[in-house]
Design an enzyme around this catalytic site. Structure first.
Site, PDB file in Angstrom:
ATOM      1  N   ARG A  47      16.058  56.386  19.802  1.00 36.94           N
ATOM      2  CA  ARG A  47      17.441  56.083  19.421  1.00 36.94           C
ATOM      3  C   ARG A  47      17.477  55.590  17.984  1.00 36.94           C
ATOM      4  NH1 ARG A  47      19.677  53.087  24.965  1.00 36.94           N
ATOM      5  NH2 ARG A  47      19.198  54.846  26.341  1.00 36.94           N
ATOM      6  N   ARG A  80      15.099  45.958  20.378  1.00 42.18           N
ATOM      7  CA  ARG A  80      15.878  47.104  19.894  1.00 42.18           C
ATOM      8  C   ARG A  80      15.023  47.890  18.892  1.00 42.18           C
ATOM      9  NH1 ARG A  80      21.256  47.390  20.722  1.00 42.18           N
ATOM     10  NH2 ARG A  80      21.342  45.135  21.064  1.00 42.18           N
ATOM     11  N   GLU A 117      19.903  42.483  28.578  1.00 45.99           N
ATOM     12  CA  GLU A 117      19.971  43.716  29.367  1.00 45.99           C
ATOM     13  C   GLU A 117      18.602  44.380  29.484  1.00 45.99           C
ATOM     14  OE1 GLU A 117      21.522  48.285  28.998  1.00 45.99           O
ATOM     15  OE2 GLU A 117      22.407  46.786  27.656  1.00 45.99           O
ATOM     16  N   SER A 124      20.727  49.581  33.071  1.00 49.80           N
ATOM     17  CA  SER A 124      22.144  49.895  33.226  1.00 49.80           C
ATOM     18  C   SER A 124      22.240  51.036  34.230  1.00 49.80           C
ATOM     19  CB  SER A 124      22.750  50.303  31.879  1.00 49.80           C
ATOM     20  OG  SER A 124      24.145  50.365  31.949  1.00 49.80           O
ATOM     21  N   ARG A 166      11.326  46.479  27.386  1.00 48.79           N
ATOM     22  CA  ARG A 166      12.039  45.229  27.633  1.00 48.79           C
ATOM     23  C   ARG A 166      11.467  44.483  28.832  1.00 48.79           C
ATOM     24  NH1 ARG A 166      18.426  45.589  25.914  1.00 48.79           N
ATOM     25  NH2 ARG A 166      18.072  46.511  23.861  1.00 48.79           N
TER      26      ARG A 166
END
Length: 427
Positions: free
Chosen positions: A261, A276, A348, A351, A390
């Site tokens: 990403r 991130r 987070e 999801s 994560r």
């Protein structure tokens, strides 16, 4: 993609759904383009019928020696032939404008999705575990660098910012997490393991909703491929343009892949550490279901992700995302947030979303119900089970010891050759 028939029949409900996402009404604009496009379609059909009729009568007039009628009919055919491309061009222009709107309008929220326009409006559903608060707790990158096994500087030299190089026992721990997650999802929950391409064409990204709206978030090659931002793209695209039998559903798929990403729009956020980054590993869960079972499948998928955190004994909470904080493709989303004592907050880690028929309509994924000749669009769901990087952050921070070492969660020790602690000498 939205069902234009639904918008025709329910313009007020369509706009009300957009309003729940904080968006302006679009039904009037969409229906005006739809009406004009259909008008030209009807006109083309009428011209085609007139041309066919005139063409038949031309032969009859010629056979009867009626030259005047023959010439008149021939002129009519030529006139119609000259008018049809103009009508086709107008129809296609309005259809293209209609499509360009529909493909950038997000899915409508489910009735039970919480109201609100930001993450502040998300609703906590449940918590698990006992998050520890310790003013002396360190963040993962401090611990990892002190161990000599997490190297951002070397990664930056070869790749730039937002990359990490893991080595030694931490690299093995990352691999252990991925193996553990896949083993649980395949062994306990019946997901079929897939090793999919991580380079895909734009059609796959269009079908799952990343294109055209989110192109800036993607990495594109010099050719006609993109690097996947999530294995959801590859797994869901397996049913593109397919007609499945109802007996094949639910279809449950999982993949452990690298993901990429660009993090466009994230400038200044999480610039340190692994939260991130541009390249990361994730175990993805995808389900293809019937409309009647997708809500139950959504709850099941979320539970499958939660079980990983429970087995790792990582405290977490589950949130129902508000209408305005939900992703483009989803009508309902649960986020799992793991407790990070180094940051002193939940972050987070997964999801899980129900996309109903939104993606299926874009990629033409259908199934044939028992005893029915007609087909219906499937419902698609996706979730992280979990984001490996994560989760590694969660393990490092929650299992940190006072001497700077990292204890290994019991369920991971078999994947670590029996190692129960990571210390500097394990680099």
């Amino acid at each position: 993609m939205h069902d234009i028939k639904f918008i025709r029949d329910n313009p007020d409900a369509f706009d009300a759904g957009l309003a729940r996402r904080g968006l302006d009404p679009r039904a009037e604009e969409i229906l005006a383009l739809d009406k004009t496009a259909r008008m030209f379609t009807v006109s083309l059909e009428e011209m085609q019928a007139r041309r066919n009729s005139a063409s038949k009568n031309i032969g009859r007039a010629k056979a009867q020696g009626d030259n005047e009628e023959f010439d008149r009919l021939r002129r009519d055919v030529e006139t119609i032939k000259s008018q049809m491309p103009i009508a086709e061009q107008e129809r296609d222009k309005h259809l293209a404008a209609l499509t360009s709107i529909l493909e950038t309008v997000p899915n409508l929220p489910a009735a039970e999705t919480p109201e609100g326009l930001s993450e502040d409006d998300n609703v906590e559903i449940r918590r698990w575990g006992h998050p520890e608060t310790d003013d002396n707790a360190k963040e993962h990158y401090v611990l990892g660098e002190a161990l000599g096994q997490m190297d951002f500087e070397t990664a930056a030299k070869m790749s730039g910012s937002r990359f990490v190089l893991l080595k030694g026992a931490l690299a093995r721990l990352e691999r252990a997490l991925g193996n553990f997650m896949v083993d649980v999802q395949t062994g306990e929950f019946g997901y079929k393991e897939v090793s999919p391409p991580v380079l895909v064409r734009d059609t796959a990204l269009y079908g799952t909703g990343q294109l055209p709206k989110f192109e800036q978030d993607l990495f594109r090659t010099t050719g006609d491929h993109y690097l996947i931002p999530t294995a959801e793209v590859s797994l869901t695209s397996m049913v593109a343009n397919a007609i499945l039998s109802e007996d094949e559903l639910p279809l449950r798929l999982t993949a452990w892949t690298q993901c990429f990403r660009s993090e466009a729009g994230s400038a200044g956020r999480d610039t340190r550490g692994m939260i991130r980054v541009h390249q990361f590993q994730k175990v993805e869960l995808v389900s293809i279901t019937t409309p009647e079972t997708s809500n139950a499948e959504h709850e099941r998928m979320t539970d499958c992700a939660e079980v990983i955190l429970k087995k790792l004994e990582l405290p977490f909470r589950t949130l129902a995302l508000s209408c305005g904080d939900m992703g483009f493709q989803a009508n309902k989303t649960y986020d799992l947030e793991v407790w990070l004592p180094g940051q002193g907050k939940y972050r987070e880690i997964s999801s899980c979303s129900n996309c109903d028929a939104f993606q299926a309509r874009r990629m033409k994924a259908r199934y044939r119900p028992h005893g029915d000749k007609a087909t219906r669009f499937v419902h698609t769901l996706n979730g992280s089970g979990l984001a490996v990087g994560r989760t590694l952050v969660g393990v490092i921070e929650n299992y940190q010891q006072s001497d700077g070492s990292i204890a290994i969660p019991p369920v991971l020790q078999p994947y670590m050759g029996g190692l129960d602690r990571i210390a500097p000498e394990d680099a």
